[in-house]
Design a protein around this motif. Structure first.
Motif, PDB file in Angstrom:
ATOM      1  N   SER A 143       0.836  -1.195   0.000  1.00  0.00           N
ATOM      2  CA  SER A 143       0.000   0.000   0.000  1.00  0.00           C
ATOM      3  C   SER A 143       0.872   1.247   0.000  1.00  0.00           C
ATOM      4  N   GLU A 144       0.383   2.306  -0.645  1.00  0.00           N
ATOM      5  CA  GLU A 144       1.133   3.562  -0.662  1.00  0.00           C
ATOM      6  C   GLU A 144       1.089   4.254   0.692  1.00  0.00           C
ATOM      7  N   ARG A 145      -0.009   4.146   1.394  1.00  0.00           N
ATOM      8  CA  ARG A 145      -0.169   4.838   2.674  1.00  0.00           C
ATOM      9  C   ARG A 145       0.563   4.083   3.781  1.00  0.00           C
ATOM     10  N   VAL A 146       1.204   4.824   4.680  1.00  0.00           N
ATOM     11  CA  VAL A 146       1.897   4.221   5.810  1.00  0.00           C
ATOM     12  C   VAL A 146       0.924   4.125   6.985  1.00  0.00           C
ATOM     13  N   THR A 147       0.550   2.919   7.347  1.00  0.00           N
ATOM     14  CA  THR A 147      -0.339   2.704   8.477  1.00  0.00           C
ATOM     15  C   THR A 147       0.495   2.516   9.743  1.00  0.00           C
ATOM     16  N   PRO A 148      -0.133   2.627  10.925  1.00  0.00           N
ATOM     17  CA  PRO A 148       0.618   2.387  12.164  1.00  0.00           C
ATOM     18  C   PRO A 148       1.283   1.017  12.202  1.00  0.00           C
ATOM     19  N   MET A 149       0.589  -0.008  11.725  1.00  0.00           N
ATOM     20  CA  MET A 149       1.175  -1.347  11.730  1.00  0.00           C
ATOM     21  C   MET A 149       2.395  -1.402  10.813  1.00  0.00           C
ATOM     22  N   MET A 150       2.282  -0.793   9.634  1.00  0.00           N
ATOM     23  CA  MET A 150       3.424  -0.768   8.720  1.00  0.00           C
ATOM     24  C   MET A 150       4.580   0.012   9.327  1.00  0.00           C
ATOM     25  N   PHE A 151       4.268   1.096  10.020  1.00  0.00           N
ATOM     26  CA  PHE A 151       5.307   1.901  10.653  1.00  0.00           C
ATOM     27  C   PHE A 151       6.079   1.059  11.666  1.00  0.00           C
ATOM     28  N   GLU A 152       5.364   0.312  12.509  1.00  0.00           N
ATOM     29  CA  GLU A 152       6.019  -0.531  13.506  1.00  0.00           C
ATOM     30  C   GLU A 152       6.852  -1.617  12.829  1.00  0.00           C
ATOM     31  N   HIS A 153       6.309  -2.239  11.783  1.00  0.00           N
ATOM     32  CA  HIS A 153       7.064  -3.273  11.067  1.00  0.00           C
ATOM     33  C   HIS A 153       8.330  -2.696  10.446  1.00  0.00           C
ATOM     34  N   GLU A 154       8.196  -1.503   9.865  1.00  0.00           N
ATOM     35  CA  GLU A 154       9.357  -0.886   9.220  1.00  0.00           C
ATOM     36  C   GLU A 154      10.454  -0.593  10.242  1.00  0.00           C
ATOM     37  N   LEU A 155      10.060  -0.176  11.442  1.00  0.00           N
ATOM     38  CA  LEU A 155      11.038   0.051  12.498  1.00  0.00           C
ATOM     39  C   LEU A 155      11.843  -1.218  12.783  1.00  0.00           C
ATOM     40  N   VAL A 156      11.120  -2.324  12.945  1.00  0.00           N
ATOM     41  CA  VAL A 156      11.773  -3.584  13.274  1.00  0.00           C
ATOM     42  C   VAL A 156      12.699  -4.015  12.140  1.00  0.00           C
ATOM     43  N   GLU A 157      12.210  -3.918  10.901  1.00  0.00           N
ATOM     44  CA  GLU A 157      13.021  -4.354   9.765  1.00  0.00           C
ATOM     45  C   GLU A 157      14.281  -3.505   9.624  1.00  0.00           C
ATOM     46  N   ARG A 158      14.138  -2.196   9.777  1.00  0.00           N
ATOM     47  CA  ARG A 158      15.299  -1.324   9.617  1.00  0.00           C
ATOM     48  C   ARG A 158      16.300  -1.515  10.749  1.00  0.00           C
ATOM     49  N   SER A 159      15.815  -1.747  11.950  1.00  0.00           N
ATOM     50  CA  SER A 159      16.743  -1.954  13.063  1.00  0.00           C
ATOM     51  C   SER A 159      17.506  -3.259  12.903  1.00  0.00           C
ATOM     52  N   ARG A 160      16.852  -4.275  12.324  1.00  0.00           N
ATOM     53  CA  ARG A 160      17.525  -5.555  12.099  1.00  0.00           C
ATOM     54  C   ARG A 160      18.586  -5.454  10.995  1.00  0.00           C
ATOM     55  N   ALA A 161      18.377  -4.559  10.055  1.00  0.00           N
ATOM     56  CA  ALA A 161      19.223  -4.514   8.864  1.00  0.00           C
ATOM     57  C   ALA A 161      20.695  -4.278   9.207  1.00  0.00           C
ATOM     58  N   ALA A 162      20.965  -3.503  10.250  1.00  0.00           N
ATOM     59  CA  ALA A 162      22.343  -3.273  10.710  1.00  0.00           C
ATOM     60  C   ALA A 162      22.262  -3.148  12.225  1.00  0.00           C
ATOM     61  N   ARG A 163      22.309  -4.289  12.900  1.00  0.00           N
ATOM     62  CA  ARG A 163      21.977  -4.346  14.323  1.00  0.00           C
ATOM     63  C   ARG A 163      22.913  -3.461  15.149  1.00  0.00           C
ATOM     64  N   ARG A 164      22.313  -2.684  16.030  1.00  0.00           N
ATOM     65  CA  ARG A 164      23.059  -1.791  16.901  1.00  0.00           C
ATOM     66  C   ARG A 164      22.943  -2.239  18.362  1.00  0.00           C
ATOM     67  N   HIS A 165      23.670  -1.525  19.225  1.00  0.00           N
ATOM     68  CA  HIS A 165      23.780  -1.887  20.639  1.00  0.00           C
ATOM     69  C   HIS A 165      23.191  -0.751  21.468  1.00  0.00           C
ATOM     70  N   ILE A 166      22.126  -1.060  22.217  1.00  0.00           N
ATOM     71  CA  ILE A 166      21.411  -0.048  22.995  1.00  0.00           C
ATOM     72  C   ILE A 166      21.545  -0.373  24.480  1.00  0.00           C
ATOM     73  N   VAL A 167      21.778   0.648  25.294  1.00  0.00           N
ATOM     74  CA  VAL A 167      21.868   0.456  26.742  1.00  0.00           C
ATOM     75  C   VAL A 167      20.545   0.863  27.387  1.00  0.00           C
ATOM     76  N   LEU A 168      20.073   0.021  28.307  1.00  0.00           N
ATOM     77  CA  LEU A 168      18.826   0.248  29.040  1.00  0.00           C
ATOM     78  C   LEU A 168      19.176   0.401  30.517  1.00  0.00           C
ATOM     79  N   PRO A 169      19.195   1.622  31.030  1.00  0.00           N
ATOM     80  CA  PRO A 169      19.618   1.830  32.419  1.00  0.00           C
ATOM     81  C   PRO A 169      18.696   1.190  33.454  1.00  0.00           C
ATOM     82  N   GLU A 170      17.421   1.001  33.115  1.00  0.00           N
ATOM     83  CA  GLU A 170      16.454   0.502  34.102  1.00  0.00           C
ATOM     84  C   GLU A 170      16.321  -1.020  33.998  1.00  0.00           C
TER      85      GLU A 170
END
Length: 714
Positions: free
Chosen positions: A359-386
Motif C-alpha cells: 500500500s502507498e499509505r503508511v499505516t501504524p502497523m506498517m510503521f512498527e514493522h518498518e522500524l523492526v526491519e530497519r533496526s535488524r538490517a544493521a543491528r546496533r547496541h542499545i543500553v537500558l539503564p532501568e
C-alpha cells in the motif's frame, strides 16, 4: 485483486499457529487492510483469531470471519454433497475478500472434525478461493528420514490436487540432523522449504493455563505470577532435604496440600533465587492454615499457590499432556513465536512468493514493522539503564528474540537475573558479574549483557571523562565518581564513549533524569541549534509526527524553524513523507498578534532554509489534517488537509494536544524521540507499555545507524 494465503497442514499438533501468526505479520507489513477467514470452526472460542484481532487491531466483524461449524459442515456434506459445502464456503469467503486487500485463510485443524478426506477439502477450498497454499508439517519427535518423507508427501499431495504452493514448512524440528535433511530436500523441490525448530518456551503452558486445565482455585499469586511458564513438573512427597535439590528453574511443584513443609521450602528456595519456581499446586483440596499462607505470601510475593480437588495421579495425567497456547492472554508467547518465525523463515523470499502489492499509505502497523526491519538490517547496541524494571525486562526479551538490537542492562546482576527468572523471561542470563566485554547469548542472534555501575571497572574511566567535561562547573574526580554510578549518567557515558550506540530510559525515571546527562555529556550536533523532540502518533489509519511536545518550552521563531526542519528530517528517516504544518490559532492571513507573527516568521525561515520541504503556516490543526476544512480555509495548498508533520508553537500546546489525541482517539504515541543530539538518547513515558519500549528502542537503533553508518560503536 485480493491476494489470499491458505495456511494448512496434514494432521494434528503441527503448531501451525506460529506460521499463521508469522504470515499475518508479513501481510500487515505490506497492506493496510488484511482480513481473516476460517472456513470451518469448532464451537469453542477461536483463540488464535482472538490473538490476531487483539495484536493487529482488526476491525473485521466476527460474523464474517467464520464459514460454519464442523458439525453443520459434516451434516451438509452428508446430505447435499461436497459441492454444496464448497459453494457455501466460497460465498462466505468472498464476503471477506471483497472488503480486504489480502486475506489470511486458516485451514482445518484435523481434530475431531467429522469430515472425510480433509486434506483434499483444504486443497479444493484453496483452489476455489484462488489462494496460495502454505502447508505446515509436524516434525516433533521424528527421525530425519520420517520428517523428509512427511514434507515430500505433503508437497506431492497438495501439488497433485492443483494447489498453488508457495512454500513448505517443517515445524517443531528438534533433531539437527532432521533439520539438515529437510533443508537438503529444498534443493529438490520447486518451492522454498523452511525449518522451524522446537521452542520450549512455546510448548510450556503458563500457570494460568494450568489453572484452567485442572479447575484449580487460586490461594496466592498475582497476574504476573499466573503468566509464568511451567517448564517442568516436580512432584513432592519426600522429606525436605531430598525434595529441595529436585527443584529446577520454572518448575511447578505438585504436592499434597497437607505438606506445608514442602510449600514453605519451595517458596523459601524461590525467594533465595535458587531456583525461581513457577508456582505450587496443592492436591486433594487440602488448604494450609492461615498462618502458613501468610508466611508463604511474605516469602515469595506474587508466586502462585493453587489448590485442586483431585489427587496427585489424576492431576499428573492432566498436566503431562498440557501444552502452551498462543492466545490473546499470552502476548509474550506471540512475541516468542514471531521471533522464531522471523529467525528461521526468509521473510523477503516468502514475501516475494506472496506477491502482495504494498500500500502507498503508511499505516501504524506498517510503521512498527518498518522500524523492526530497519533496526535488524544493521543491528546496533542499545543500553537500558532501568535493567531491573519488569516492563524493560519484558521488552528486552522481545528485542532479543526478534533480533532487533544488542542490549546492555544496567543494575545488580543478581537482582536482574532473579527478576527475569520470576517473570519466566528468556534472557539466558548466566551467573557471575558481567562487564561490556562479556556478552550474553540471546535468542535469535542478538546478545545481552549486564553491567553494574556500582562495581564496574568502567566507573573510574567514566569519572575521569565526566570530570573533564564538567570541570568548568567545578566538578572534581571525587564528585564525578559518585555521579557516574547513577544509571542514567553511566548509560549516557557508555554511548558517549562508543561502548553503546544509543540509550533508552524513562520507564521509572523522570524526563529530566534521562535528558540532563545527554545535554551535559553528548551535547548537540554541530548543525543543530537546539535539542527538540517529536512523537510519532499512530492513529487508526495513519502516522503523524508531532513536534515539539517534550523539550523546548517556548521556542522563538528561529528555534521553531529548527524544530520544524528537524521534525521533517526525522519523519522522512522513518518513512513518513514530510508535509509540514506550522500550527497556530489562525490560518493564513486571517489573524494577527505576536504568537501568530512568530509562527509566520518561522514558516518563512523554514522555506528559506529548506525550499524542498512542503511547508504551510500559520495554519490551524483542523485545516492541517482535515481535507474538507482545508478546502474552505486554504484551497490549493499542497499541505493543508494532508499534513504529516505538525509543529506546535509552544510546549504547553504540544504536550496537551498529544496527550488529548492519545487518550481520546486511542492513538499510540511513540516518543518522545529526541533530535539534535550527536548520539541518540531517547526518553520513555513513565506509563510506557512493553510495546512502547520496544518501538522506542527500535527507533533509537535506527537513529544509531544514521549516526554510525559504517559500523556499531558497541
Amino acid at each position: 485483486m485480493t491476494r489470499s494465503v491458505y495456511v494448512t497442514g496434514i494432521g494434528r499438533s503441527d503448531g501451525r499457529q506460529v506460521v499463521e501468526l508469522g504470515v499475518m505479520e508479513l501481510l500487515t507489513r505490506q497492506v493496510d487492510r488484511v482480513g481473516v477467514f476460517r472456513p470451518l470452526v469448532h464451537d469453542e472460542p477461536d483463540e488464535l483469531y482472538d490473538l490476531l484481532r487483539s495484536r493487529y487491531r482488526l476491525t473485521q466483524p466476527a460474523s464474517s470471519v467464520f464459514g460454519m461449524g464442523y458439525e453443520e459442515a459434516a451434516a451438509l456434506q452428508a446430505e447435499q454433497g461436497t459441492d454444496e459445502l464448497i459453494s457455501r464456503l466460497v460465498d462466505r469467503y468472498h464476503q471477506v475478500s471483497d472488503a480486504y486487500e489480502a486475506v489470511l485463510v486458516l485451514g482445518t485443524d484435523f481434530a475431531d472434525t467429522g469430515l472425510p478426506a480433509e486434506l483434499a477439502l483444504n486443497a479444493r477450498l484453496a483452489n476455489e478461493f484462488g489462494a496460495a497454499v502454505l502447508p505446515v508439517v509436524a516434525a516433533r519427535d521424528q527421525a530425519p528420514e520420517a520428517v523428509v518423507a512427511e514434507v515430500r508427501n505433503a508437497h506431492d499431495a497438495y501439488a497433485s490436487l492443483g494447489a498453488d504452493l508457495i512454500a513448505m514448512v517443517a515445524n517443531r524440528v528438534a533433531d539437527p540432523e532432521a533439520a539438515a535433511a529437510v533443508r537438503g530436500l529444498a534443493e529438490r523441490l520447486p518451492e522454498p522449504v523452511f525449518v522451524l525448530p522446537e521452542e520450549p518456551a512455546l510448548a510450556a503452558p503458563t500457570v494460568a493455563q494450568v489453572k484452567e486445565a485442572t479447575a484449580a482455585k487460586i490461594l496466592l499469586g498475582d497476574h504476573a505470577g499466573l503468566s509464568r511458564d511451567v517448564r517442568n513438573l516436580v512432584f513432592g512427597g519426600a522429606h525436605l532435604p531430598v525434595f529441595l535439590p529436585a527443584l529446577t528453574e520454572g518448575c511447578l511443584v505438585v504436592t499434597p496440600g497437607d505438606r506445608s513443609d514442602l510449600l514453605i521450602g519451595a517458596l523459601a528456595a524461590h525467594s533465595a533465587g535458587s531456583p525461581a519456581i513457577a508456582g505450587v499446586l496443592l492436591t486433594l483440596d487440602e488448604r494450609p492454615d492461615d498462618q502458613t499462607l501468610a508466611l508463604a505470601a511474605r516469602l515469595a510475593p506474587g508466586t502462585p499457590v493453587l489448590v485442586v480437588p483431585e489427587g496427585s495421579m489424576p492431576t499428573a495425567d492432566a498436566l503431562l499432556s498440557l501444552e502452551g497456547k498462543l492466545t490473546a492472554a499470552t502476548p509474550r508467547k506471540a512475541e516468542i513465536a514471531l521471533g522464531l518465525f522471523e529467525t528461521h523463515v526468509d521473510a523477503a523470499q516468502l514475501s516475494a512468493q506472496l506477491s502482495v502489492e504494498r500500500s502507498e499509505r503508511v499505516t501504524p502497523m506498517m510503521f512498527e514493522h518498518e522500524l523492526v526491519e530497519r533496526s535488524r538490517a544493521a543491528r546496533r547496541h542499545i543500553v537500558l539503564p532501568e535493567g531491573t524494571e519488569e516492563r524493560v525486562l519484558r521488552a528486552a526479551e522481545v528485542l532479543l528474540r526478534r533480533n532487533i538490537c544488542d542490549l546492555t542492562l544496567l543494575g545488580d546482576p543478581a537482582v536482574i537475573r532473579k527478576r527475569a527468572a520470576e517473570l519466566s523471561i528468556g534472557l539466558d542470563l548466566p551467573a557471575g558479574d558481567e562487564t561490556p566485554a562479556d556478552p550474553l547469548s540471546g535468542p535469535g542472534g542478538a546478545t545481552a549483557r549486564i553491567v553494574d555501575p556500582q562495581t564496574s571497572p568502567l566507573r573510574e574511566r567514566f569519572a575521569e571523562v565526566y570530570a573533564a567535561l564538567r570541570a568548568h562547573k567545578g566538578v572534581t574526580y571525587e564528585l564525578a565518581h559518585d555521579v557516574v554510578s547513577d544509571v542514567s549518567y553511566f548509560g549516557t557515558l557508555m554511548v558517549n564513549e562508543g561502548l553503546a550506540d544509543g540509550m533508552v530510559s524513562g520507564a521509572v525515571h523522570s524526563t529530566a533524569a534521562t535528558v540532563r546527562p545527554a545535554f551535559e555529556i553528548i551535547r548537540t550536533r554541530p548543525d543543530a541549534s537546539i535539542v527538540s523532540s517529536v512523537f510519532f502518533m499512530c492513529l487508526a489509519d495513519r502516522v503523524l509526527v508531532y513536534g515539539d511536545c517534550a523539550v523546548v518550552p517556548d521556542p522563538g521563531a528561529e528555534q521553531l524553524a529548527d524544530i520544524a526542519i528537524q521534525s521533517a528530517t526525522t519523519a522522512a528517516r522513518f518513512g513518513v513523507e514530510p508535509r509540514v504544518a506550522m500550527l497556530s490559532y489562525s490560518t493564513g492571513t486571517s489573524g494577527s498578534g505576536a504568537d501568530v507573527d512568530k509562527v509566520r516568521r518561522a514558516t518563512e525561515l523554514v522555506r528559506e532554509r529548506r525550499p524542498d520541504l512542503l511547508t504551510e503556516g500559520p495554519i490551524q490543526y483542523d485545516a492541517a489534517v482535515e481535507p474538507s476544512v482545508a478546502a474552505t480555509k486554504l484551497p490549493g495548498s499542497a499541505v493543508a488537509g494532508q499534513a504529516t508533520v505538525l509543529v506546535f508553537p509552544d510546549l504547553n500546546t504540544g504536550n496537551n494536544t498529544y496527550k488529548a489525541v492519545q487518550r481520546s482517539a486511542g492513538a499510540i504515541a511513540v516518543g518522545p524521540v529526541l533530535q539534535g543530539l550527536r548520539k541518540p538518547v531517547n526518553d520513555l513515558s513513565r506509563g510506557a507499555l512493553v510495546q512502547d519500549i520496544v518501538n522506542t528502542v527500535a527507533i533509537t537503533a535506527v537513529q544509531a545507524q544514521d549516526a554510525f553508518p559504517h559500523g556499531s560503536g558497541g
